[in-house]
Design a protein around this motif. Structure first.
Motif, PDB file in Angstrom:
ATOM      1  N   SER A 157      -2.482   9.666  -1.112  1.00  0.00           N
ATOM      2  CA  SER A 157      -3.069  10.170   0.009  1.00  0.00           C
ATOM      3  C   SER A 157      -2.303  11.668   0.544  1.00  0.00           C
ATOM      4  O   SER A 157      -2.749  12.554   0.705  1.00  0.00           O
ATOM      5  CB  SER A 157      -3.218   9.362   1.317  1.00  0.00           C
ATOM      6  OG  SER A 157      -4.201   8.391   0.921  1.00  0.00           O
ATOM      7  N   GLU A 208      -0.565   3.950  -2.072  1.00  0.00           N
ATOM      8  CA  GLU A 208      -1.762   4.639  -1.750  1.00  0.00           C
ATOM      9  C   GLU A 208      -1.438   5.677  -0.662  1.00  0.00           C
ATOM     10  O   GLU A 208      -2.224   6.634  -0.556  1.00  0.00           O
ATOM     11  CB  GLU A 208      -2.467   3.343  -1.182  1.00  0.00           C
ATOM     12  CG  GLU A 208      -3.544   2.346  -2.009  1.00  0.00           C
ATOM     13  CD  GLU A 208      -4.385   3.535  -2.813  1.00  0.00           C
ATOM     14  OE1 GLU A 208      -4.926   4.343  -2.334  1.00  0.00           O
ATOM     15  OE2 GLU A 208      -4.697   3.035  -4.105  1.00  0.00           O
ATOM     16  N   GLY A 240       0.699  -1.046   0.036  1.00  0.00           N
ATOM     17  CA  GLY A 240      -0.005  -0.018  -0.044  1.00  0.00           C
ATOM     18  C   GLY A 240       0.797   1.273   0.048  1.00  0.00           C
ATOM     19  O   GLY A 240       0.192   2.230   0.426  1.00  0.00           O
TER      20      GLY A 240
END
Length: 921
Positions: A41, A37, A34
């Motif tokens: 963000s 991700e 991740g």
């Protein structure tokens, strides 16, 4: 999901920057955890708070391109109005390839980068984000490290990498999701999983978000609901396989074998694994695997066991392993099991030792035959050898081992030899078994302990003595006759064929359709009738539904003989893909070699080279003599066509050295074909006739001399050049008798060209025009260019130089594009003999450029910068640079002035024009 603490850490970094300080953070984690991700963000948080965010991602195939990652990061900066007139902008534009100035060194690029970012901070804090730092090029990493070391006010640097310690900055390790968050993610993706399946996926994923998302996608609906059991080794999506690939790619052969043994038999102890490595390399392999981070060791001493660092590594390794690697692991495990009294199960268990069970053996045999028909030969071999281990009676055990040996002969000849030795111990008269005879013949003909004649004798004796030798529904008999056909073809001598046709003709009411058509087509194409060709076309149309690799290969052999292979590519690609997982290797190798032959005929020579390379990789060092000579043949022909005499000699010498002791005359005919092509390219007419007539005499197409089709035009051309019209006419008459041109459009073009070579002036022109007008004639680039060369030479000799130049120029462009230097030299000499200026010759060279390469080269020749070209054509400046580099190489120039001269572009600002060619929009 489940990343609250990690996002808080990002927010702290952003707060530090906005307060006027600097900060850096490297997010570290395994593939699929991740990291992207988190960075996405962070970028969103920064933009929402008014930060200037610069973003780039390292790309694996750009690791050798200096400043590739930095280019993506800073392109918005150097292209902004702020950059106009700045000295740092000029430095960066040169480094990033936007201008043509020399690239500056890293220190200068760092100073320019620092200046550009300092100017940005006057307006807002700057957040630099680089994903996949491990793929960034070294020059970009050096600049990023230097930038972080300067600790510029209001500048933050956030990176993501798989490798701890790479960035030299503060690190934040991104771990797996905890059980609750992992379960929530899986339930959000697949809420209807059966409880047992859900539990299994959670256990295998171990909190890896990518695994939780993708594992359900690799399972069927029946497996989701629990109706069909989930396999022990979970199937993986391409994304998951790619995620684990970097960890597997760096492993040595010993470590991969160790892990495969563990995957096939997870309960094996450290002592068991050591027993499977008789050379004592198990300890080193275990240490290397632990150092690579792919295993952990539980327990101490001999009973210690290894455990994969992630359960999905086993599935990824099994999917990534070659058939030879799996077979080697099976053999090692088999030796280990020979000393293990208890039953061992799983995909790697070759034998079940210690008891007999005929019903179970029969079930395994039926399953093996089903796997074989579906193309999964590795599984079939495993099931048959397990069945043999359970069989109580020696004759039945020998029969099952014989079948396993036949299958192994197409996967790993060393296993076949071992099984044949085992059969001899059970049944000294084993060659009277059709299946064992097939296995023995395949192995022997491949070069083990014998020659073609020995293999032929074994098969003929077994077929003639077989009680049911007239039954076309008997699969063992049909397979044996198929092997005999192959042995006769490889032998390539007239005395071998009668036994094959005798066995085939005994089948009543008629042989199987594929075997029957193969005997009347690819074995002897010169005698193929129109009716037979229609039947072949019908078979090709139905190939998409055929799963038997042997049938697919036989149909494809007919298709490639008559230039119809593209209609078979889907089926052939399926065989090749299967071989790279669990399918048969030998059919896949032949599939790739047929793809290479078709690429050669079509002038797509790079496809041929790639197919041969892939075939060699697929063999992976196994003893495939069939692969060696056939692959050498394809590469030797290309070397001959390109004038690479040294490479050609090495390859043809290797072919002859293998073929002569084994009396494999077909291989020698292939050598003669290569020599014919080389002689034709250098204009050696006597050499052409010497080598071509070794295949078949002038004026005839000898029985089963299938290679004679390929040298027909060479023979006619050589006879004409030697002023022997009688020989040329005799060979054209032979082409007429077999209706050479009806076999395929390519051969129709060749047939018309051969007629034109012996016709008078007016008739010759009409025939050449017909040849070049054959439907899709340009598909066959090499043969089409030869026809153009011959037509152009004919016109020049008849004092029509102006008419000959376009033909010769186009032929020259084709030969140059193919790299066929001898043919380029012949064509260039003809073109210059027409009185052509350098402009005309250059035009032919320019035609070797693609339309986009030509357009870019012309714009550059007028002095337009790379950036302007990129803007005008709406492409990246890197694409512009790549196309310019290719244009320089193809036109053999080193400057933009050279481009102007080569392309005959005047200094008048007129773009998009080459002398004698169409305007480019």
């Amino acid at each position: 999901m489940g990343r609250t603490g990690d996002v808080d850490r990002i927010c702290e970094l952003l707060a530090t920057i906005i307060d006027g300080s600097s900060g850096s953070l490297a997010v570290v984690g395994e593939p699929g955890i991740g990291k992207t991700e988190i960075l996405t963000s962070a970028a969103g948080l920064g933009e929402s708070r008014g930060y200037r965010v610069l973003h780039a991602t390292g790309v694996e195939f750009e690791t050798d391109i200096d400043f590739a990652t930095l280019q993506e990061l800073l392109l918005p900066v150097v292209d902004s109005p702020r950059a106009t007139g700045r000295s740092w902008a000029a430095t960066l534009r040169a480094a990033l390839g936007l201008d043509d100035d020399a690239t500056s060194d890293i220190t200068a690029v760092l100073r320019a980068t620092t200046s550009s970012i300092r100017e940005l901070t006057a307006d807002a804090p700057v957040l630099v984000i680089v994903d996949d730092l491990h793929w960034a090029d070294a020059a970009s990493r050096a600049v990023l490290d230097g930038l972080a070391g300067l600790e510029l006010d209001r500048v933050g640097i956030l990176t993501a990498t798989r490798d701890r310690g790479m960035s030299g900055r503060n690190e934040m390790t991104l771990g797996p999701l905890d059980d609750a968050d992992g379960a929530s993610l899986l339930d959000a993706i697949r809420p209807s999983l059966a409880p047992s399946v859900r539990a299994r996926l959670l256990a295998e994923a171990q909190g890896n978000p990518l695994a939780l998302v993708d594992l359900p996608a690799a399972l069927s609906a029946e497996q989701h609901s629990g109706i069909t059991p989930v396999p022990r080794l979970l199937p993986l999506t391409h994304r998951l396989r790619d995620a684990f690939a970097p960890q597997l790619a760096s492993l040595s052969a010993e470590v991969r074998l160790l892990l495969l043994l563990h995957v096939l038999q997870p309960t094996a102890s450290r002592a068991d694994l050591a027993g499977a490595f008789p050379d004592g390399s198990a300890t080193r392999a275990i240490v290397d695997a632990a150092d690579a981070g792919v295993i952990a060791i539980a327990g101490v001493g001999a009973e210690a066991r290894i455990r994969l660092s992630h359960p999905l590594l086993g599935s990824a390794l099994f999917a990534d392993s070659t058939p030879q690697e799996r077979t080697n692991a099976h053999r090692r495990l088999g030796r280990l099991l020979a000393h293990t009294p208890h039953e061992v199960t799983g995909p790697g268990a070759l034998h079940v030792v210690g008891h007999h069970d005929e019903p179970l053996a029969s079930h395994l045999e039926r399953s093996a035959e089903a796997a074989f028909r579906e193309g999964d030969w590795t599984e079939a071999l495993t099931l048959l050898t397990r069945a043999a281990g359970l069989t109580p009676t020696p004759p039945d055990r020998a029969r099952r081992l014989a079948r396993a040996a036949y299958i192994a002969a197409g996967s790993d000849s060393s296993i076949a030899l071992r099984l044949i030795d085992e059969i001899r111990g059970l049944d000294p008269g084993f060659t009277q078994s059709l299946t064992a005879a097939c296995a023995a013949a395949t192995v022997i003909a491949s070069g083990h302990d014998g020659d073609i004649d020995m293999a032929h004798q074994i098969l003929v004796r077994a077929i003639d003595g077989y009680a049911h030798h007239t039954d076309p529904a008997d699969e063992a008999l049909v397979e044996a006759i198929g092997e005999l056909r192959w042995v006769c073809w490889l032998g390539g001598r007239a005395e071998l064929w009668p036994a094959y046709y005798r066995a085939l003709d005994r089948l009543t009411p008629r042989p199987p359709i594929v075997a029957d058509l193969a005997s009347r087509t690819s074995l002897d194409p010169a005698r193929t009738t129109a009716t037979t060709l229609h039947e072949v076309d019908a078979l090709i149309r139905g190939m998409h539904a055929e799963t038997d690799p042997v049938q697919v290969i036989q149909i494809a052999e007919m298709a490639v003989t008559f230039d119809r292979l593209p209609d078979c590519r889907v089926a052939l690609d399926r065989i090749v893909d299967a071989a790279e997982h669990r399918g048969p290797v030998l059919p896949a190798i032949w599939a790739l070699l047929m793809i290479a032959r078709d690429g050669r005929n079509r002038g797509d020579w790079q496809t041929g080279v790639d197919a041969v390379d892939r075939a060699r990789r697929l063999a992976n060092g196994a003893d495939y003599n069939l692969l060696l000579w056939a692959a050498d043949y394809e590469m030797a022909w290309l070397a001959a066509a390109r004038g690479d005499r040294a490479s050609m000699a090495v390859l043809t010498d290797a072919m002859a050295a293998w073929a002569i002791p084994r009396r494999a005359t077909t291989v020698i005919a292939c050598v003669e074909h290569v020599e014919t092509t080389a002689a034709a390219g250098r204009g050696d007419a006597e050499g052409v006739l010497a080598h071509a007539t070794s295949i078949s005499p002038i004026g005839e197409f000898a029985s089963h001399a299938w290679m004679a089709i390929s040298v027909a035009l060479d023979v006619v051309d050589a006879a004409v050049r030697l002023r022997r019209p009688d020989l040329a006419r005799a060979h054209v008459d032979a082409m007429d008798r077999i209706e050479y041109g009806r076999l395929s459009p390519r051969l129709a073009m060749i047939h018309l060209t051969a007629h034109a070579l012996i016709a008078d002036d007016e008739q010759a022109r009409a025939l050449y025009r017909q040849a070049l007008a054959v439907p899709n004639a340009t598909t066959w680039r090499f043969d089409h260019a030869r026809a153009q060369l011959m037509f152009g030479a004919h016109l020049r000799r008849h004092h029509e130089a102006a008419a000959s130049r376009p033909l010769l120029a186009e032929a020259l462009a084709t030969f140059d594009g193919l790299g066929a230097r001898p043919w380029s030299d012949r064509t260039r000499a003809e073109l210059e003999a027409t009185g052509a200026t350098r402009v005309v010759v250059t035009e032919a060279m320019a035609r070797s450029l693609t339309p986009q390469e030509r357009h870019i080269a012309e714009l550059a020749a007028q002095g337009m910068s790379n950036k302007k070209i990129a803007e005008r054509l709406a492409i990246s400046h890197r694409t512009v640079g790549n196309h310019l580099h290719k244009a320089y190489r193809k036109l053999d120039v080193a400057s933009r002035g050279g481009l102007r001269d080569a392309l005959c572009v005047p200094n008048t600002g007129r773009a998009g024009r080459i002398v004698g060619s169409e305007r480019i929009s």
